[in-house]
Scaffold this active site. Structure first.
Site, mmCIF file in Angstrom:
data_model
loop_
_atom_site.group_PDB
_atom_site.id
_atom_site.type_symbol
_atom_site.label_atom_id
_atom_site.label_comp_id
_atom_site.label_asym_id
_atom_site.label_seq_id
_atom_site.Cartn_x
_atom_site.Cartn_y
_atom_site.Cartn_z
ATOM 1 N N ARG A 116 -16.358 -3.433 -17.539
ATOM 2 C CA ARG A 116 -16.179 -1.978 -17.609
ATOM 3 C C ARG A 116 -15.861 -1.568 -19.042
ATOM 4 O O ARG A 116 -14.770 -1.104 -19.356
ATOM 5 C CB ARG A 116 -15.111 -1.562 -16.633
ATOM 6 N N GLN A 121 -21.437 0.674 -19.849
ATOM 7 C CA GLN A 121 -21.292 1.776 -18.872
ATOM 8 C C GLN A 121 -22.629 2.158 -18.204
ATOM 9 O O GLN A 121 -22.670 2.416 -17.009
ATOM 10 C CB GLN A 121 -20.724 2.988 -19.591
ATOM 11 N N ASP A 124 -23.539 -0.040 -15.153
ATOM 12 C CA ASP A 124 -22.465 -0.252 -14.175
ATOM 13 C C ASP A 124 -22.846 0.304 -12.793
ATOM 14 O O ASP A 124 -22.625 1.474 -12.487
ATOM 15 C CB ASP A 124 -21.197 0.422 -14.720
ATOM 16 N N SER A 127 -19.916 1.936 -10.574
ATOM 17 C CA SER A 127 -19.570 3.340 -10.843
ATOM 18 C C SER A 127 -20.636 4.275 -10.272
ATOM 19 O O SER A 127 -20.312 5.289 -9.653
ATOM 20 C CB SER A 127 -19.451 3.596 -12.350
ATOM 21 N N TYR A 222 -8.931 -0.967 -14.520
ATOM 22 C CA TYR A 222 -8.630 -1.180 -13.095
ATOM 23 C C TYR A 222 -7.121 -1.095 -12.850
ATOM 24 O O TYR A 222 -6.317 -1.373 -13.734
ATOM 25 C CB TYR A 222 -9.059 -2.585 -12.665
HETATM 26 P P1 NAD Z 1 -11.650 0.662 -7.981
HETATM 27 O O1 NAD Z 1 -12.818 0.967 -7.123
HETATM 28 O O2 NAD Z 1 -11.302 -0.742 -8.276
HETATM 29 O O3 NAD Z 1 -10.331 1.334 -7.311
HETATM 30 C C1 NAD Z 1 -10.320 2.664 -6.858
HETATM 31 C C2 NAD Z 1 -9.028 3.322 -7.200
HETATM 32 O O4 NAD Z 1 -7.965 2.795 -6.387
HETATM 33 C C3 NAD Z 1 -8.561 3.139 -8.652
HETATM 34 O O5 NAD Z 1 -8.410 4.403 -9.247
HETATM 35 C C4 NAD Z 1 -7.225 2.422 -8.501
HETATM 36 O O6 NAD Z 1 -6.309 2.787 -9.508
HETATM 37 C C5 NAD Z 1 -6.786 2.910 -7.121
HETATM 38 N N1 NAD Z 1 -5.672 2.173 -6.499
HETATM 39 C C6 NAD Z 1 -5.320 0.867 -6.547
HETATM 40 N N2 NAD Z 1 -4.175 0.636 -5.857
HETATM 41 C C7 NAD Z 1 -3.788 1.840 -5.325
HETATM 42 C C8 NAD Z 1 -2.698 2.275 -4.532
HETATM 43 N N3 NAD Z 1 -1.746 1.464 -4.114
HETATM 44 N N4 NAD Z 1 -2.659 3.580 -4.192
HETATM 45 C C9 NAD Z 1 -3.595 4.460 -4.590
HETATM 46 N N5 NAD Z 1 -4.637 4.111 -5.360
HETATM 47 C C10 NAD Z 1 -4.740 2.814 -5.724
HETATM 48 O O7 NAD Z 1 -11.745 1.418 -9.384
HETATM 49 P P2 NAD Z 1 -12.862 2.384 -9.984
HETATM 50 O O8 NAD Z 1 -12.801 3.675 -9.294
HETATM 51 O O9 NAD Z 1 -14.171 1.718 -9.994
HETATM 52 O O10 NAD Z 1 -12.365 2.530 -11.502
HETATM 53 C C11 NAD Z 1 -11.039 2.629 -11.867
HETATM 54 C C12 NAD Z 1 -10.930 3.122 -13.303
HETATM 55 O O11 NAD Z 1 -11.780 2.418 -14.198
HETATM 56 C C13 NAD Z 1 -11.289 4.579 -13.461
HETATM 57 O O12 NAD Z 1 -10.369 5.182 -14.344
HETATM 58 C C14 NAD Z 1 -12.607 4.584 -14.132
HETATM 59 O O13 NAD Z 1 -12.830 5.744 -14.907
HETATM 60 C C15 NAD Z 1 -12.522 3.357 -14.979
HETATM 61 N N6 NAD Z 1 -13.861 2.842 -15.232
HETATM 62 C C16 NAD Z 1 -14.234 2.666 -16.524
HETATM 63 C C17 NAD Z 1 -15.522 2.236 -16.778
HETATM 64 C C18 NAD Z 1 -15.999 2.043 -18.196
HETATM 65 O O14 NAD Z 1 -15.249 2.255 -19.125
HETATM 66 N N7 NAD Z 1 -17.210 1.619 -18.356
HETATM 67 C C19 NAD Z 1 -16.406 1.975 -15.746
HETATM 68 C C20 NAD Z 1 -15.967 2.161 -14.426
HETATM 69 C C21 NAD Z 1 -14.683 2.605 -14.189
#
Ligand code: NAD
Length: 352
Positions: A116, A121, A124, A127, A222
């Site tokens: 990530r 990006q 991915d 996402s 994450y």
């Molecule tokens: P994910 O699918 O692994 O998790 C989903 C969400 O669940 C996350 O926001 C996580 O913080 C949350 N979570 C974990 N434990 C929890 C709890 N106890 N209660 C409530 N929520 C909880 O993650 P995702 O949505 O794929 O991505 C997470 C982060 O990574 C985001 O901020 C996203 O913007 C970032 N991201 C960055 C890139 C990049 O830079 N290329 C790519 C993808 C995602």
């Protein structure tokens, strides 16, 4: 190079007519299995520059084979010595498949393991698919809910806006929040990552504050596993909202671990009859104690949808995004008709 795109056993497809043109413009040859795009709204006629093959001929003629989803046990014996690009993330047979991959000397790139980082990006798939799933989760809930979302005033009386709680405000959660807001709901969300708070507020939703979350910058965006104390405090705060909610969307996941259980059976039993829970974390154990993966159950009038695969129900757009991710990965992987050096960080992360 010669690329072969398989017909998946689900509606999405890993190549669309517009990405086909990009492959052709780079001088590659593209073979597609017959009717591969049909369920995504792309007929064989739409892929005018491709050659259509049966699966066997496609495998024999291609250097690199691509698909949306991974392979059934035993089937990899047909792909000896080939390069495969696919998604092995939710495959329960992942470890056994690894042995078959090794035995058949196949090089596999698992797109679900793309790091990530900013540079990766555009490749991915998680996402891309999560955004669509978040949107569809609200649409699915709206279908099942015996209420309308927006506040409405009529001569026959007024209707209150529905209350939506989103647990996990990552890619899927934020899209669910945005969609619910557009439909007129009142939305609250919880996430242990502090960065999520600003994003939730910027969408016009409320953030449920819980102190004591663990954060680790090296986790690449994450969330990391939370302490028992935090999860208990969070459950307490969230439960107050759950018993008043009409719709609950759960997306909370922790990379490499089982999903945290944030909704216990006893809370479901206190929720209003008619409430809909859509659990997008069902494939990794689910955020609700009662969730059953790939099933809709009814517990005392509360409907619980366990579905981590909602992007497959938006197959046209999902295929467009997936195939762009695939093309961007290949554009990175191949330079001057050769695979780039395997020391590359992106390749190292996703090669099985
Ligand atoms: P994910 O699918 O692994 O998790 C989903 C969400 O669940 C996350 O926001 C996580 O913080 C949350 N979570 C974990 N434990 C929890 C709890 N106890 N209660 C409530 N929520 C909880 O993650 P995702 O949505 O794929 O991505 C997470 C982060 O990574 C985001 O901020 C996203 O913007 C970032 N991201 C960055 C890139 C990049 O830079 N290329 C790519 C993808 C995602």
């Amino acid at each position: 190079m010669q690329f072969g795109f398989l017909k998946d056993n689900e509606p999405r497809v890993s190549i669309t007519p517009s990405t086909l043109d990009k492959f052709i413009s780079l001088g590659h040859k593209v073979f597609i299995e017959k009717n591969a795009g049909l369920q995504s709204g792309f007929s064989d006629f739409d892929y005018s520059n491709a050659t259509f093959y049966s699966r066997k001929d496609l495998i024999n003629n291609s250097d690199i084979i691509l698909s949306v989803n991974s392979f059934s046990l035993g089937s990899l014996n047909d792909y000896k010595g080939k390069i495969i690009i696919s998604n092995f993330s939710v495959d329960p047979n992942r470890e056994k498949l690894k042995k078959e991959i090794e035995k058949n000397k196949i090089t596999v790139f698992d797109l679900s393991m793309i790091p990530r980082t900013t540079i990766a990006q555009s490749m991915d798939i998680l996402s891309s698919m999560a955004g669509l799933s978040g949107y569809k989760a609200i649409i699915k809930a709206a279908e099942l809910l015996p209420k309308i979302f927006p506040m409405t005033i009529t001569a026959a009386g007024s209707i209150k806006p529905v209350k939506v709680v989103v647990l996990g405000a990552g890619v899927a959660g934020l899209q669910a929040i945005a969609t619910a807001k557009r439909l007129g709901a009142i939305v609250e969300a919880s996430d242990p990552r502090q960065a999520a708070k600003e994003e939730v507020l910027s969408l016009g939703a409320k953030f449920i504050e819980v102190e004591g979350a663990v954060e680790d910058k090296s986790a690449g965006g994450y969330a990391v596993k939370q302490s028992k104390e935090f999860l208990l405090k969070q459950k307490e705060e969230v439960s107050k909202r759950l018993v008043q909610a009409d719709v609950v969307i759960t997306t909370a996941q922790v990379f490499g671990s089982k999903s945290p259980v944030l909704i216990s059976k006893s809370i479901v039993e206190k929720m209003n009859s008619g409430t809909v829970i859509v659990d997008l974390a069902s494939s990794t154990g689910g955020n609700c104690e009662l969730t059953q993966d790939s099933k809709i159950i009814d517990h005392n009038g509360v409907k619980i949808v366990g579905n981590s695969y909602l992007s497959t129900e938006l197959s046209h757009d999902a295929s467009n995004l997936f195939s762009n991710n695939v093309f961007n990965f290949i554009n990175h992987l191949i330079k001057d008709n050769e695979l780039i050096n395997e020391d590359d960080d992106i390749l190292k992360s996703c090669k099985i």
